[in-house]
Write a protein that holds these residues in place. Structure first.
Motif, mmCIF file in Angstrom:
data_model
loop_
_atom_site.group_PDB
_atom_site.id
_atom_site.type_symbol
_atom_site.label_atom_id
_atom_site.label_comp_id
_atom_site.label_asym_id
_atom_site.label_seq_id
_atom_site.Cartn_x
_atom_site.Cartn_y
_atom_site.Cartn_z
ATOM 1 N N PHE A 2 0.830 -1.191 0.000
ATOM 2 C CA PHE A 2 0.000 0.000 0.000
ATOM 3 C C PHE A 2 0.867 1.244 0.000
ATOM 4 C CE2 PHE A 2 -2.801 -3.223 1.618
ATOM 5 C CZ PHE A 2 -4.029 -2.887 1.102
ATOM 6 N N THR A 3 0.399 2.283 -0.661
ATOM 7 C CA THR A 3 1.052 3.583 -0.631
ATOM 8 C C THR A 3 -0.011 4.625 -0.340
ATOM 9 O OG1 THR A 3 0.727 3.885 -3.001
ATOM 10 C CG2 THR A 3 2.814 2.900 -2.307
ATOM 11 N N VAL A 4 0.430 5.817 0.020
ATOM 12 C CA VAL A 4 -0.503 6.901 0.319
ATOM 13 C C VAL A 4 -0.314 7.992 -0.708
ATOM 14 C CG1 VAL A 4 -1.266 8.576 2.044
ATOM 15 C CG2 VAL A 4 -0.337 6.362 2.779
ATOM 16 N N MET A 10 -5.430 5.607 0.675
ATOM 17 C CA MET A 10 -4.639 4.381 0.581
ATOM 18 C C MET A 10 -4.849 3.756 -0.800
ATOM 19 S SD MET A 10 -3.078 4.189 3.438
ATOM 20 C CE MET A 10 -2.454 2.526 3.498
ATOM 21 N N ASN A 11 -3.741 3.475 -1.477
ATOM 22 C CA ASN A 11 -3.812 2.866 -2.803
ATOM 23 C C ASN A 11 -3.001 1.589 -2.820
ATOM 24 O OD1 ASN A 11 -5.308 4.933 -4.183
ATOM 25 N ND2 ASN A 11 -3.479 6.211 -4.009
ATOM 26 N N MET A 12 -3.579 0.545 -3.381
ATOM 27 C CA MET A 12 -2.842 -0.701 -3.513
ATOM 28 C C MET A 12 -2.022 -0.661 -4.781
ATOM 29 S SD MET A 12 -4.205 -4.652 -3.700
ATOM 30 C CE MET A 12 -4.707 -4.673 -1.986
ATOM 31 N N LYS A 13 -0.748 -0.991 -4.664
ATOM 32 C CA LYS A 13 0.117 -1.061 -5.837
ATOM 33 C C LYS A 13 -0.330 -2.246 -6.676
ATOM 34 C CE LYS A 13 4.634 -0.030 -7.281
ATOM 35 N NZ LYS A 13 5.367 1.217 -7.187
ATOM 36 N N TYR A 38 5.431 8.299 -17.491
ATOM 37 C CA TYR A 38 4.106 8.878 -17.313
ATOM 38 C C TYR A 38 3.176 8.012 -16.461
ATOM 39 C CZ TYR A 38 5.086 12.385 -20.925
ATOM 40 O OH TYR A 38 5.619 13.421 -21.647
ATOM 41 N N TRP A 39 3.509 6.732 -16.269
ATOM 42 C CA TRP A 39 2.583 5.826 -15.578
ATOM 43 C C TRP A 39 2.417 6.205 -14.115
ATOM 44 C CZ3 TRP A 39 -0.290 3.179 -18.701
ATOM 45 C CH2 TRP A 39 0.219 2.693 -19.902
ATOM 46 N N ASP A 40 1.250 5.944 -13.587
ATOM 47 C CA ASP A 40 0.952 6.157 -12.173
ATOM 48 C C ASP A 40 1.967 5.406 -11.311
ATOM 49 O OD1 ASP A 40 -0.417 5.427 -9.519
ATOM 50 O OD2 ASP A 40 -1.882 6.818 -10.384
ATOM 51 N N LYS A 41 2.404 6.030 -10.239
ATOM 52 C CA LYS A 41 3.427 5.436 -9.366
ATOM 53 C C LYS A 41 2.948 4.151 -8.703
ATOM 54 C CE LYS A 41 2.152 8.154 -5.237
ATOM 55 N NZ LYS A 41 0.916 8.680 -5.817
ATOM 56 N N ASN A 42 1.632 3.915 -8.715
ATOM 57 C CA ASN A 42 1.094 2.696 -8.110
ATOM 58 C C ASN A 42 1.002 1.534 -9.092
ATOM 59 O OD1 ASN A 42 0.528 3.608 -5.375
ATOM 60 N ND2 ASN A 42 -0.945 4.979 -6.348
ATOM 61 N N LEU A 43 1.621 1.693 -10.249
ATOM 62 C CA LEU A 43 1.667 0.606 -11.224
ATOM 63 C C LEU A 43 3.093 0.085 -11.346
ATOM 64 C CD1 LEU A 43 -0.596 2.035 -14.082
ATOM 65 C CD2 LEU A 43 -1.186 0.226 -12.451
ATOM 66 N N ASP A 44 3.250 -1.212 -11.165
ATOM 67 C CA ASP A 44 4.535 -1.895 -11.343
ATOM 68 C C ASP A 44 4.413 -2.682 -12.655
ATOM 69 O OD1 ASP A 44 6.887 -3.270 -11.163
ATOM 70 O OD2 ASP A 44 6.281 -4.541 -9.484
ATOM 71 N N ASP A 93 -1.624 -8.585 -11.240
ATOM 72 C CA ASP A 93 -3.033 -8.216 -11.094
ATOM 73 C C ASP A 93 -3.712 -8.006 -12.446
ATOM 74 O OD1 ASP A 93 -3.062 -7.706 -8.076
ATOM 75 O OD2 ASP A 93 -1.446 -6.374 -8.730
ATOM 76 N N ILE A 94 -2.976 -7.382 -13.365
ATOM 77 C CA ILE A 94 -3.557 -6.964 -14.636
ATOM 78 C C ILE A 94 -2.724 -7.539 -15.777
ATOM 79 C CG2 ILE A 94 -4.126 -4.977 -16.104
ATOM 80 C CD1 ILE A 94 -3.927 -3.446 -13.202
#
Length: 375
Positions: A2-4, A10-13, A38-44, A93-94
């Motif tokens: 999780f990150t903030v 709260m956002n799940m990576k 450019y991708w959201d920091k919550n995307l690996d 996840d995706i």
């Protein structure tokens, strides 16, 4: 994990796996490369190459920050077993599928391995007939039944998917690298020509794309062969960027027609220096899914010729400065000749700005992120 975010939420990576063939310097790969920061920091984000070779563009994607994997096995069963194992091991996840071949099988792998979101982007106007169309229809319907979300990269692709397969796809336009391809000034053009050793009074025609029947480079070569003795054509030079299955045939044709003086093959290379040096960009394709190379060319403001075909005709209403002609060797030749007779002109800044407004990186990235996060 999780990150903030900045709002305190709260956002799940989430982990994303892009499934591709061999990694080559073409559409989807170059889009991922340009979008890396450019991708959201919550995307690996991970990329899986499933071709026999990982591909020559792998190192660029690795350097851009993506985590790369390569799985290839001649056994169908073993190939897909290993893909499922990877998805489970990495806790993906995706799953985002870019392949046409075996797309349904990779979607089943994703479902069985527990991916929560499965996306398939259709990158071309696939004109199948007969049993092949029936097979593809069934495969798409099965994929839709297990929850695959379809994305089309252009209006032409979206219309084709609905017409041939009954699939309603979300339209998310491809993007180009707007940080790399930009409006070219007269000063930049002269500097590029000096660097490439091209005289300022030469009229340079450029094409960018793989050497294949679909890209139709022979139409440009035939135009040169037809007009080579015309006084207006004595200063024409064709800068051919790209390689592929038909390259040897194209080179042989150039020799047979004795037009070596007019045609220069540069292979796979950064097209921007050649676009900077050129007077005319030609994309005479039989069809395209979107035509990223065409948009990259138009983004420089250069005079541009497209054939009126699926995947290129979509730009007609957006960019009135682009010249369109029928998919016919004689018509393509006449259109090139007309531009040559008109001579060199300044690049069109309004055209370049319109390309940036319509097909920049950030909008496409945000649209995909909404699918990834289920918004």
């Amino acid at each position: 994990m999780f990150t903030v975010d900045v709002a305190g939420r709260m956002n799940m990576k989430k982990k994303v796996l892009h499934i591709m063939n061999s990694l080559l310097p073409s559409g989807a790969e170059t889009m991922l490369y340009s979008a890396a920061k450019y991708w959201d920091k919550n995307l690996d984000i991970h990329i899986l190459a499933t071709g026999k070779n990982i591909g020559e563009y792998a190192e660029q994607l690795r350097m851009a920050g993506y985590q790369l994997h390569h799985i290839y096995n001649e056994s169908y069963m073993m190939q897909h077993k290993k893909v499922r194992e990877l998805i489970k091991k990495e806790k993906i996840d995706i799953v985002h599928i870019h392949r046409q071949g075996e797309a349904c099988s990779y979607a089943l792998d994703a479902k069985l391995a527990g991916a929560s979101v499965i996306i398939r982007t259709v990158h071309n106007v696939f004109i199948f007939h007969g049993l092949v169309q029936v097979r593809e229809y069934i495969a798409r319907k099965l994929s839709a039944l297990i929850g695959v979300k379809y994305v089309a990269i252009s209006a032409s692709v979206s219309e084709n998917e609905m017409k041939r397969f009954g699939i309603k796809a979300v339209e998310i336009r491809n993007w180009y690298n707007n940080e790399r391809f930009h409006f070219v000034t007269e000063e930049e053009k002269r500097a590029a020509r000096k660097e490439l050793g091209i005289e300022n009074d030469m009229y340079c025609v450029v094409s960018v794309g793989n050497c294949s029947s679909v890209k139709n480079h022979f139409s440009i070569l035939k135009a040169i062969a037809t007009y080579k003795n015309d006084p207006y054509f004595q200063k024409v030079r064709y800068l051919h960027i790209g390689k592929g299955a038909q390259e040897d045939d194209e080179i042989q044709y150039v020799k047979e027609q004795n037009i070596q003086e007019y045609v220069h093959f540069y292979g796979f290379t950064d097209p921007m220096p050649y676009l900077e040096a050129a007077d005319l960009f030609v994309m005479p394709s039989v069809y395209e899914g979107f035509g990223i190379a065409g948009i990259e060319g138009a983004a420089t403001g250069i005079k541009t010729i497209f054939t009126m075909v699926p995947g290129l005709q979509d730009f007609k209403e957006i960019f009135p400065t682009i010249i369109y002609c029928k998919l016919d060797d004689e018509e393509i030749g006449k259109t090139i000749y007309k531009c040559v007779r008109e001579g060199s002109t300044s690049n069109n800044k309004e055209q370049a700005e319109k390309v940036f407004e319509s097909y920049g990186i950030s909008d496409g990235v945000k649209q995909y992120e909404r699918l990834y996060f289920g918004k």
